[in-house]
Design a protein around this motif. Structure first.
Motif, PDB file in Angstrom:
ATOM      1  N   ASP A  74       0.805  -1.210   0.000  1.00 29.45           N
ATOM      2  CA  ASP A  74       0.000   0.000   0.000  1.00 29.45           C
ATOM      3  C   ASP A  74       0.844   1.270   0.000  1.00 29.45           C
ATOM      4  OD1 ASP A  74      -2.539  -1.060  -0.147  1.00 29.45           O
ATOM      5  OD2 ASP A  74      -2.786  -1.223   2.024  1.00 29.45           O
ATOM      6  N   ARG A  75       2.101   1.153   0.393  1.00 32.77           N
ATOM      7  CA  ARG A  75       2.938   2.351   0.538  1.00 32.77           C
ATOM      8  C   ARG A  75       3.908   2.545  -0.619  1.00 32.77           C
ATOM      9  NH1 ARG A  75       6.272   4.034   6.042  1.00 32.77           N
ATOM     10  NH2 ARG A  75       6.929   6.089   5.321  1.00 32.77           N
ATOM     11  N   TYR A  76       4.370   1.461  -1.220  1.00 32.74           N
ATOM     12  CA  TYR A  76       5.395   1.548  -2.256  1.00 32.74           C
ATOM     13  C   TYR A  76       4.867   1.061  -3.599  1.00 32.74           C
ATOM     14  CZ  TYR A  76       8.378   2.176   1.820  1.00 32.74           C
ATOM     15  OH  TYR A  76       8.928   2.636   2.989  1.00 32.74           O
ATOM     16  N   HIS A  77       5.675   1.210  -4.616  1.00 33.76           N
ATOM     17  CA  HIS A  77       5.320   0.830  -5.980  1.00 33.76           C
ATOM     18  C   HIS A  77       5.106  -0.684  -6.047  1.00 33.76           C
ATOM     19  CE1 HIS A  77       5.723   0.477 -10.387  1.00 33.76           C
ATOM     20  NE2 HIS A  77       5.446   1.768 -10.416  1.00 33.76           N
ATOM     21  N   ARG A  78       3.867  -1.093  -6.286  1.00 36.05           N
ATOM     22  CA  ARG A  78       3.525  -2.513  -6.182  1.00 36.05           C
ATOM     23  C   ARG A  78       4.236  -3.368  -7.223  1.00 36.05           C
ATOM     24  NH1 ARG A  78      -2.941  -1.312  -5.145  1.00 36.05           N
ATOM     25  NH2 ARG A  78      -2.683  -0.662  -2.973  1.00 36.05           N
ATOM     26  N   ALA A  79       4.420  -2.834  -8.428  1.00 36.58           N
ATOM     27  CA  ALA A  79       5.104  -3.606  -9.466  1.00 36.58           C
ATOM     28  C   ALA A  79       6.557  -3.874  -9.085  1.00 36.58           C
ATOM     29  CB  ALA A  79       5.030  -2.877 -10.805  1.00 36.58           C
ATOM     30  N   ARG A  80       7.201  -2.909  -8.416  1.00 33.35           N
ATOM     31  CA  ARG A  80       8.587  -3.121  -8.005  1.00 33.35           C
ATOM     32  C   ARG A  80       8.681  -4.126  -6.866  1.00 33.35           C
ATOM     33  NH1 ARG A  80      10.138   3.328  -8.164  1.00 33.35           N
ATOM     34  NH2 ARG A  80       9.988   3.549 -10.452  1.00 33.35           N
ATOM     35  N   VAL A  81       7.694  -4.114  -5.978  1.00 34.92           N
ATOM     36  CA  VAL A  81       7.649  -5.132  -4.929  1.00 34.92           C
ATOM     37  C   VAL A  81       7.514  -6.517  -5.558  1.00 34.92           C
ATOM     38  CG1 VAL A  81       6.364  -5.984  -2.934  1.00 34.92           C
ATOM     39  CG2 VAL A  81       6.662  -3.523  -3.267  1.00 34.92           C
ATOM     40  N   MET A  82       6.637  -6.619  -6.544  1.00 35.77           N
ATOM     41  CA  MET A  82       6.443  -7.875  -7.263  1.00 35.77           C
ATOM     42  C   MET A  82       7.732  -8.305  -7.968  1.00 35.77           C
ATOM     43  SD  MET A  82       3.394  -8.587 -10.003  1.00 35.77           S
ATOM     44  CE  MET A  82       3.098 -10.213 -10.677  1.00 35.77           C
ATOM     45  N   LEU A  83       8.441  -7.352  -8.565  1.00 38.44           N
ATOM     46  CA  LEU A  83       9.709  -7.637  -9.239  1.00 38.44           C
ATOM     47  C   LEU A  83      10.741  -8.178  -8.262  1.00 38.44           C
ATOM     48  CD1 LEU A  83      11.818  -7.456 -11.519  1.00 38.44           C
ATOM     49  CD2 LEU A  83      12.023  -5.009 -11.041  1.00 38.44           C
ATOM     50  N   GLY A  84      10.861  -7.551  -7.091  1.00 35.83           N
ATOM     51  CA  GLY A  84      11.829  -8.015  -6.105  1.00 35.83           C
ATOM     52  C   GLY A  84      11.538  -9.421  -5.621  1.00 35.83           C
ATOM     53  N   ALA A  85      10.250  -9.733  -5.395  1.00 36.99           N
ATOM     54  CA  ALA A  85       9.881 -11.067  -4.938  1.00 36.99           C
ATOM     55  C   ALA A  85      10.175 -12.110  -6.006  1.00 36.99           C
ATOM     56  CB  ALA A  85       8.405 -11.094  -4.563  1.00 36.99           C
ATOM     57  N   CYS A 186      10.808 -11.365 -14.203  1.00 37.63           N
ATOM     58  CA  CYS A 186      11.447 -10.132 -13.749  1.00 37.63           C
ATOM     59  C   CYS A 186      11.468  -9.081 -14.857  1.00 37.63           C
ATOM     60  CB  CYS A 186      12.872 -10.415 -13.281  1.00 37.63           C
ATOM     61  SG  CYS A 186      12.994 -11.367 -11.747  1.00 37.63           S
ATOM     62  N   ALA A 187      11.812  -9.513 -16.067  1.00 34.49           N
ATOM     63  CA  ALA A 187      11.864  -8.583 -17.195  1.00 34.49           C
ATOM     64  C   ALA A 187      10.485  -8.003 -17.490  1.00 34.49           C
ATOM     65  CB  ALA A 187      12.422  -9.293 -18.428  1.00 34.49           C
ATOM     66  N   LEU A 188       9.456  -8.845 -17.422  1.00 31.51           N
ATOM     67  CA  LEU A 188       8.095  -8.374 -17.674  1.00 31.51           C
ATOM     68  C   LEU A 188       7.624  -7.429 -16.569  1.00 31.51           C
ATOM     69  CD1 LEU A 188       6.597 -11.778 -18.825  1.00 31.51           C
ATOM     70  CD2 LEU A 188       6.805  -9.734 -20.259  1.00 31.51           C
ATOM     71  N   ALA A 189       7.930  -7.769 -15.319  1.00 27.86           N
ATOM     72  CA  ALA A 189       7.511  -6.916 -14.203  1.00 27.86           C
ATOM     73  C   ALA A 189       8.144  -5.540 -14.290  1.00 27.86           C
ATOM     74  CB  ALA A 189       7.862  -7.585 -12.875  1.00 27.86           C
ATOM     75  N   ALA A 190       9.356  -5.470 -14.836  1.00 28.22           N
ATOM     76  CA  ALA A 190      10.032  -4.176 -14.971  1.00 28.22           C
ATOM     77  C   ALA A 190       9.293  -3.259 -15.946  1.00 28.22           C
ATOM     78  CB  ALA A 190      11.469  -4.386 -15.435  1.00 28.22           C
ATOM     79  N   GLY A 191       8.462  -3.845 -16.815  1.00 25.57           N
ATOM     80  CA  GLY A 191       7.721  -3.041 -17.782  1.00 25.57           C
ATOM     81  C   GLY A 191       6.356  -2.590 -17.304  1.00 25.57           C
ATOM     82  N   ILE A 192       5.941  -2.966 -16.094  1.00 25.81           N
ATOM     83  CA  ILE A 192       4.626  -2.576 -15.564  1.00 25.81           C
ATOM     84  C   ILE A 192       4.695  -1.132 -15.076  1.00 25.81           C
ATOM     85  CG2 ILE A 192       2.875  -3.057 -13.826  1.00 25.81           C
ATOM     86  CD1 ILE A 192       3.798  -5.972 -13.823  1.00 25.81           C
ATOM     87  N   ARG A 193       3.780  -0.331 -15.532  1.00 26.04           N
ATOM     88  CA  ARG A 193       3.722   1.079 -15.139  1.00 26.04           C
ATOM     89  C   ARG A 193       2.396   1.358 -14.435  1.00 26.04           C
ATOM     90  NH1 ARG A 193       8.195   0.297 -16.265  1.00 26.04           N
ATOM     91  NH2 ARG A 193       9.490   1.271 -17.877  1.00 26.04           N
ATOM     92  N   HIS A 194       2.458   2.034 -13.296  1.00 23.56           N
ATOM     93  CA  HIS A 194       1.251   2.476 -12.612  1.00 23.56           C
ATOM     94  C   HIS A 194       1.603   3.640 -11.692  1.00 23.56           C
ATOM     95  CE1 HIS A 194       2.226   0.738  -8.628  1.00 23.56           C
ATOM     96  NE2 HIS A 194       2.680  -0.321  -9.284  1.00 23.56           N
ATOM     97  N   GLU A 195       0.591   4.351 -11.247  1.00 26.75           N
ATOM     98  CA  GLU A 195       0.807   5.485 -10.368  1.00 26.75           C
ATOM     99  C   GLU A 195       1.313   5.030  -9.011  1.00 26.75           C
ATOM    100  OE1 GLU A 195      -2.640   7.838 -10.010  1.00 26.75           O
ATOM    101  OE2 GLU A 195      -2.756   8.372 -12.136  1.00 26.75           O
ATOM    102  N   ALA A 196       2.233   5.806  -8.459  1.00 26.17           N
ATOM    103  CA  ALA A 196       2.709   5.514  -7.104  1.00 26.17           C
ATOM    104  C   ALA A 196       1.592   5.803  -6.109  1.00 26.17           C
ATOM    105  CB  ALA A 196       3.933   6.361  -6.785  1.00 26.17           C
ATOM    106  N   PRO A 197       1.573   5.120  -4.942  1.00 26.30           N
ATOM    107  CA  PRO A 197       0.529   5.377  -3.945  1.00 26.30           C
ATOM    108  C   PRO A 197       0.580   6.808  -3.448  1.00 26.30           C
ATOM    109  CG  PRO A 197       2.284   4.034  -3.004  1.00 26.30           C
ATOM    110  CD  PRO A 197       2.532   4.106  -4.485  1.00 26.30           C
ATOM    111  N   ALA A 198      -0.595   7.323  -3.095  1.00 23.16           N
ATOM    112  CA  ALA A 198      -0.668   8.691  -2.577  1.00 23.16           C
ATOM    113  C   ALA A 198       0.108   8.811  -1.278  1.00 23.16           C
ATOM    114  CB  ALA A 198      -2.129   9.087  -2.365  1.00 23.16           C
ATOM    115  N   ALA A 199       0.673   9.974  -1.044  1.00 21.55           N
ATOM    116  CA  ALA A 199       1.506  10.178   0.158  1.00 21.55           C
ATOM    117  C   ALA A 199       0.707   9.993   1.435  1.00 21.55           C
ATOM    118  CB  ALA A 199       2.122  11.570   0.128  1.00 21.55           C
ATOM    119  N   ALA A 200      -0.591  10.233   1.370  1.00 21.13           N
ATOM    120  CA  ALA A 200      -1.407  10.124   2.580  1.00 21.13           C
ATOM    121  C   ALA A 200      -1.680   8.688   2.967  1.00 21.13           C
ATOM    122  CB  ALA A 200      -2.741  10.844   2.365  1.00 21.13           C
TER     123      ALA A 200
END
Length: 410
Positions: A74-85, A186-200
């Motif tokens: 909920d706080r960080y870029h979900r696609a990057r979390v998915m990439l790391g896992a 990993c390569a495919l996940a690096a291509g996922i684009r979405h808005e970062a979660p709101a700061a609030a």
């Protein structure tokens, strides 16, 4: 919008396509790896207890880390979390390839790698479950979730069968293909684009338990999720399939692959049926009845000495389980606010992980005490008992008519 138009619209969202392919490749690799790990462990130790420990080694990290992982989703870029896992799983597959090819794979190494896989999945599941809502318009979300589930079922069908067949050539061959698929993910996940979660959103780690608090106030959702937990925890026989395949049904790794794939075949057929004929009324009755059918299938599987009868029992059990899965996932998606979807998905992931990994440990433990047949028989009876109990403990679930709360009769 018609079904063809809906699918064309989904294909027009490139990040969703990358997401779908990432989940497909990583799930395919994961299923292949589970077949190889189970067979390799049983080859090394011939111990039902050790098969159960593989499940426990994956479950404990998930139990400890999934709620924080929901906060991360909920706080960080979900696609990057998915990439790391996914990258962590690729590293595990590469290590298993090296060890198996070199002949120094051991019980301890398999358990250590299983812990690493548990850590990866703890972060992967909440992020991936919460991601579709950021990739497609809300009007396409139900179709996106259904398509994602179908892709996972295809992987669950194909992965065990491919893993079982390739294991004949050696465990290292299976793990090498897993590593390649995960690197592709990993390569495919690096291509996922979405808005970062709101700061609030999720400013403090104190919000980690918000998903738990939210579900406590939703008895229908809590009943649906906990029913799935206890049904698979008690009735699941996945960890014991190497024993049934080798010692009871007298088949080899290819037969193990077929047994592992059979529930997914049933699930895929049922998901296709439900996509064309969705449940409109009496969804609570359908869910609890399906869980009861799942328990009966486990009783048939336990007593079977025929590979084909065992496959049919597992196929029907997968179809029945899919009814429960569709209802549960739809409830979670429809009744959870977007800003909490990661944390609620994390709680859901704990229940799923408990029912799978902890269920494998329970199966291995009871099998060590009373044999594999007695273990599965006891589990099937337990599922039937839980089904009856949930009609009383969660009357709102039993009486639920429609999935959409706004359409409930007043």
């Amino acid at each position: 919008m018609s079904d063809p138009d809906s699918f064309r619209a989904l294909l027009g969202h490139r990040s969703y396509v990358y997401f779908w392919l990432t989940r497909l490749s990583s799930q395919l690799a994961g299923q292949m790896m589970m077949v190889a790990l189970g067979w390799q462990m049983y080859d090394l130790t011939s111990s039902a207890w050790d098969l159960g420990l593989v499940g426990l080694a994956q479950f404990l990290p998930a139990l400890l880390l999934t709620l924080p992982a929901g906060h991360v989703a909920d706080r960080y870029h979900r696609a990057r979390v998915m990439l790391g896992a996914t990258a962590l799983q690729a590293l595990a597959a590469a290590g298993l390839t090296w060890a198996s090819h070199g002949g120094w794979a051991s019980r301890e190494l398999i358990l250590l790698v299983s812990i690493g896989l548990g850590v990866a999945k703890a972060f992967q599941m909440p992020a991936s479950q919460a991601l579709p809502a950021l990739l497609v318009p809300m009007g396409l979300l139900p179709r996106a979730v259904a398509l994602s589930s179908s892709g996972m079922q295809l992987a669950i069908i194909g992965g065990p069968a491919i893993g079982g067949l390739l294991y004949v050539a050696g465990a290292d061959v299976v793990y090498l293909l897993c590593a390649a698929l995960l690197l592709l993910g990993c390569a495919l996940a690096a291509g996922i684009r979405h808005e970062a979660p709101a700061a609030a959103q999720a400013r403090s780690w104190r919000t980690v338990f918000d998903g738990v608090h939210f579900l406590r106030g939703q008895p229908v959702m809590l009943g649906a999720i906990s029913l799935d937990l206890f049904a698979v925890l008690l009735g699941g026989a996945t960890a014991l399939l190497p024993i049934f395949a080798k010692d009871i049904l007298h088949t080899g790794p290819w037969g193990l692959g077929l047994l592992r794939a059979a529930p997914a075949v049933g699930a895929l057929l049922m998901s296709a049926w439900l996509a064309r004929r969705p449940l409109e009324r009496r969804v609570g009755h359908w869910m609890l009845s399906a869980v009861g059918v799942f328990g009966l299938c486990m009783l048939v599987f336990a007593l079977s000495t025929s590979l084909w009868l065992s496959m049919v029992a597992l196929l029907v059990s997968g179809a029945a389980d899919m009814v429960s899965v569709v209802i549960r996932q739809t409830l979670v998606q429809l009744e959870t606010p977007d800003e909490m979807r990661g944390r609620v998905s994390a709680v859901n992931s704990i229940f799923i992980g408990a029912s799978n990994q902890l269920g494998e440990f329970e199966s291995g433990t009871t099998a060590a005490l009373m044999g594999p047949v007695g273990s599965v028989l006891l589990g099937g009876v337990g599922v039937l008992a839980v089904t009856l109990a949930w009609t009383r403990l969660f009357p709102g679930l039993w009486q639920r008519d429609r999935l959409h709360p706004q359409r409930e009769p007043s």
